[in-house]
Write a protein that holds these residues in place. Structure first.
Motif, mmCIF file in Angstrom:
data_model
loop_
_atom_site.group_PDB
_atom_site.id
_atom_site.type_symbol
_atom_site.label_atom_id
_atom_site.label_comp_id
_atom_site.label_asym_id
_atom_site.label_seq_id
_atom_site.Cartn_x
_atom_site.Cartn_y
_atom_site.Cartn_z
ATOM 1 N N ARG A 39 0.822 -1.206 0.000
ATOM 2 C CA ARG A 39 0.000 0.000 0.000
ATOM 3 C C ARG A 39 0.860 1.262 0.000
ATOM 4 N NH1 ARG A 39 -4.148 1.632 4.777
ATOM 5 N NH2 ARG A 39 -4.593 3.754 4.057
ATOM 6 N N TYR A 40 1.815 1.341 0.930
ATOM 7 C CA TYR A 40 2.577 2.585 1.059
ATOM 8 C C TYR A 40 3.559 2.778 -0.082
ATOM 9 C CZ TYR A 40 0.464 2.334 5.657
ATOM 10 O OH TYR A 40 -0.444 2.229 6.678
ATOM 11 N N ASP A 41 4.010 1.689 -0.692
ATOM 12 C CA ASP A 41 4.972 1.817 -1.788
ATOM 13 C C ASP A 41 4.309 2.052 -3.139
ATOM 14 O OD1 ASP A 41 7.065 1.501 -0.050
ATOM 15 O OD2 ASP A 41 7.335 -0.639 -0.431
ATOM 16 N N ALA A 42 3.004 1.900 -3.213
ATOM 17 C CA ALA A 42 2.323 2.054 -4.516
ATOM 18 C C ALA A 42 2.363 3.509 -4.961
ATOM 19 C CB ALA A 42 0.882 1.577 -4.420
ATOM 20 N N VAL A 43 2.661 3.741 -6.234
ATOM 21 C CA VAL A 43 2.670 5.112 -6.753
ATOM 22 C C VAL A 43 1.442 5.381 -7.628
ATOM 23 C CG1 VAL A 43 5.157 5.460 -6.608
ATOM 24 C CG2 VAL A 43 4.192 4.438 -8.676
ATOM 25 N N ALA A 44 0.789 4.359 -8.095
ATOM 26 C CA ALA A 44 -0.425 4.572 -8.898
ATOM 27 C C ALA A 44 -1.251 3.299 -8.919
ATOM 28 C CB ALA A 44 -0.064 4.975 -10.321
ATOM 29 N N ARG A 45 -2.544 3.504 -9.033
ATOM 30 C CA ARG A 45 -3.486 2.396 -9.201
ATOM 31 C C ARG A 45 -4.344 2.687 -10.426
ATOM 32 N NH1 ARG A 45 -2.510 3.725 -4.127
ATOM 33 N NH2 ARG A 45 -2.071 2.040 -2.641
ATOM 34 N N THR A 46 -4.545 1.674 -11.248
ATOM 35 C CA THR A 46 -5.388 1.834 -12.430
ATOM 36 C C THR A 46 -6.688 1.070 -12.215
ATOM 37 O OG1 THR A 46 -3.442 1.977 -13.834
ATOM 38 C CG2 THR A 46 -5.529 1.481 -14.931
ATOM 39 N N TYR A 47 -7.801 1.774 -12.412
ATOM 40 C CA TYR A 47 -9.116 1.144 -12.381
ATOM 41 C C TYR A 47 -9.724 1.202 -13.774
ATOM 42 C CZ TYR A 47 -9.494 0.920 -7.265
ATOM 43 O OH TYR A 47 -9.327 0.615 -5.937
ATOM 44 N N ARG A 48 -10.553 0.194 -14.061
ATOM 45 C CA ARG A 48 -11.304 0.201 -15.307
ATOM 46 C C ARG A 48 -12.784 0.046 -14.962
ATOM 47 N NH1 ARG A 48 -9.825 -1.986 -21.062
ATOM 48 N NH2 ARG A 48 -7.882 -1.096 -20.302
ATOM 49 N N TYR A 49 -13.627 0.758 -15.686
ATOM 50 C CA TYR A 49 -15.069 0.648 -15.462
ATOM 51 C C TYR A 49 -15.746 0.405 -16.806
ATOM 52 C CZ TYR A 49 -19.525 0.975 -13.288
ATOM 53 O OH TYR A 49 -20.763 0.640 -12.806
ATOM 54 N N ARG A 50 -16.537 -0.674 -16.905
ATOM 55 C CA ARG A 50 -17.226 -1.012 -18.147
ATOM 56 C C ARG A 50 -18.695 -0.637 -18.086
ATOM 57 N NH1 ARG A 50 -15.388 -7.262 -18.926
ATOM 58 N NH2 ARG A 50 -13.395 -6.908 -19.956
ATOM 59 N N VAL A 51 -19.138 0.097 -19.099
ATOM 60 C CA VAL A 51 -20.558 0.453 -19.212
ATOM 61 C C VAL A 51 -21.116 -0.203 -20.474
ATOM 62 C CG1 VAL A 51 -22.230 2.325 -19.411
ATOM 63 C CG2 VAL A 51 -20.121 2.674 -18.098
ATOM 64 N N GLY A 52 -22.137 -1.025 -20.316
ATOM 65 C CA GLY A 52 -22.754 -1.707 -21.457
ATOM 66 C C GLY A 52 -23.845 -0.852 -22.060
ATOM 67 N N THR A 53 -23.669 -0.453 -23.321
ATOM 68 C CA THR A 53 -24.721 0.316 -23.997
ATOM 69 C C THR A 53 -25.573 -0.595 -24.879
ATOM 70 O OG1 THR A 53 -23.150 0.863 -25.759
ATOM 71 C CG2 THR A 53 -23.381 2.452 -23.968
ATOM 72 N N ALA A 54 -25.015 -1.705 -25.354
ATOM 73 C CA ALA A 54 -25.771 -2.649 -26.185
ATOM 74 C C ALA A 54 -26.701 -3.478 -25.303
ATOM 75 C CB ALA A 54 -24.810 -3.580 -26.923
ATOM 76 N N ALA A 55 -27.832 -3.886 -25.883
ATOM 77 C CA ALA A 55 -28.765 -4.740 -25.143
ATOM 78 C C ALA A 55 -28.068 -6.015 -24.664
ATOM 79 C CB ALA A 55 -29.962 -5.101 -26.022
ATOM 80 N N LEU A 56 -27.147 -6.524 -25.500
ATOM 81 C CA LEU A 56 -26.449 -7.764 -25.179
ATOM 82 C C LEU A 56 -25.650 -7.681 -23.870
ATOM 83 C CD1 LEU A 56 -25.736 -10.634 -26.248
ATOM 84 C CD2 LEU A 56 -23.771 -9.588 -27.401
ATOM 85 N N SER A 57 -25.352 -6.476 -23.402
ATOM 86 C CA SER A 57 -24.608 -6.380 -22.134
ATOM 87 C C SER A 57 -25.427 -6.920 -20.966
ATOM 88 C CB SER A 57 -24.153 -4.942 -21.873
ATOM 89 O OG SER A 57 -25.260 -4.088 -21.656
ATOM 90 N N ALA A 58 -26.737 -7.110 -21.161
ATOM 91 C CA ALA A 58 -27.577 -7.697 -20.108
ATOM 92 C C ALA A 58 -27.513 -9.224 -20.093
ATOM 93 C CB ALA A 58 -29.025 -7.253 -20.274
ATOM 94 N N SER A 59 -26.807 -9.826 -21.047
ATOM 95 C CA SER A 59 -26.647 -11.285 -21.056
ATOM 96 C C SER A 59 -25.962 -11.748 -19.772
ATOM 97 C CB SER A 59 -25.792 -11.680 -22.272
ATOM 98 O OG SER A 59 -25.184 -12.937 -22.065
#
Lengths: 264, 264
Positions: free
Chosen positions: B107-127
């Protein structure tokens, strides 16, 4: 399109097979057919049979199972789709709904079914985001041997060697129209097969045996022998596990029956 | 590399957040840290603390969480990885294990964290194959507005507007190094953000607000106001749901600390 006051609606279904004891209703077990029939009863007030294009085994997924169910004629296909998706559990989903003639039968009218099987050769296939959806083998497979195996399959023959032993089968002849191994991204290989019909566990026995050829555990000749002589001494490898298998598409003779292109 | 008879092992972890009440150990709740500590105790015979690079909330996924744990010095990193993967439940997986100096702190040595967030716009994202891993919005988003929103974020400023109200925060200044929306195949959009630190729920508030701009429910100026004036009247949109969020990578200053390239 109506018989009396009913309308027949075709459904194209996705389901994550992990939570189901297969497609077909069984007492006291959670099945896809059972879950859909329960929701149909809730929204129409009456128990109605949901007919599938065929059974899928416990743990097998679908991105294009086809089923039909009759609704009171006041229901449109799109209203039925919305109501079903609002109430179905999250592991089953109606991609598409369409009105079909009352005489349409999703099983007897089907002319071909396409299955896909994913084999993970990369270590990453064991990640929780992939492992439930493939056979996380984690071993390299030789592309040439996989492809030579698949090339043996098209045609009409007995596939009795690749059927679960002792299972009653209505005929053992199947016509394989297409069979191919293609890359599954960086993760491994996907086997796609299209046939008019399948024997019980046939795709999983075929994949289990082809994978053993591809990783050098068996000779390609043994696959040839299993295909050419169902009464011979050769035996298949164990069936590939269900979590790699998807029912991807069901085809019908008339274009008006063909569901939308499948998505995996 | 050893302090006494111990060796410190860094783990790069994947987990499917659905089954966990977040990263951090909590009494009587299933957490990622708790599951790993239980398995470490089984294989080493002693309770050992697993340190994470940071907490993830209930339902949030990871494809690159970093944690450390000390093992008796007779353990190699690769043996630890194999033993953990053999015993961990299927929704958490060690992609990589590596020996690090005893002084290393994830934790203390970390200089950066990358997050990704996915948003489904197609109907198929509800599969069922996508819905657990995205915000299955099913509405179109305007690319230009998403991209103009992301372009506002890089730099050092207070992100207090985008923090869960009433949560104590150790400082409100964050440096966003990178923020971008890119296509998520045919299914929708993925937002990637890299920052030195985050306030509680910050990524989900940012995504919730940018999505409302992208679908025309709010003006881009409101996002500008939230960023420029944390003491102003403007409020964010509700936080985007946790199932779309992934902790993708944690960076450390020395190249020897950098885990393998992440895979999503």
């Amino acid at each position: 399109m109506h018989a009396g006051d009913e309308v027949r609606i075709l459904l194209v279904l996705h389901y994550d097979g992990r939570g189901f004891h297969g497609w077909q209703v069984q007492p006291d077990l959670r099945t896809v057919q059972g879950e859909i029939e329960t929701v149909v009863e809730r929204i129409t007030g009456a128990r109605r049979t949901v007919l599938g294009s065929g059974r899928t085994d416990a743990g097998v997924h679908a991105t294009g199972q086809v089923a039909t169910v009759s609704f009171p004629a006041r229901w449109s296909a799109s209203r039925a789709r919305k109501a079903l998706n609002a109430l179905l559990p999250r592991d089953v989903w109606v991609e598409e709904a369409r009105e079909v003639p009352m005489a349409f039968h999703p099983r007897y009218d089907a002319v071909a079914r396409t299955y896909r099987y994913r084999v993970g050769t990369a270590a990453l296939s064991a990640s929780p985001f992939h492992r439930p959806y493939c056979w996380a083998l984690g071993e390299a497979l030789e592309e040439g041997l996989l492809k030579r195996g698949a090339a043996l399959l098209p045609g009409t023959r007995s596939f009795r060697s690749f059927a679960k032993a002792g299972q009653p089968q209505r005929g053992e002849m199947c016509t394989v129209q297409e069979a191919a191994w293609t890359p599954w991204g960086d993760l491994g290989w996907a086997f796609t097969i299209r046939a008019n019909r399948y024997l019980h566990h046939m795709v999983r026995y075929l994949v289990g045996t082809m994978v053993d050829v591809g990783r050098g555990r068996r000779a390609l000749d043994e696959l040839v022998a299993l295909l050419e002589d169902p009464d011979g001494e050769a035996t298949t490898s164990p069936p590939a596990p269900p979590e790699g298998l998807y029912l991807e598409r069901v085809r019908y003779p008339s274009p008006s029956f063909v569901p939308s292109p499948p998505h995996a």
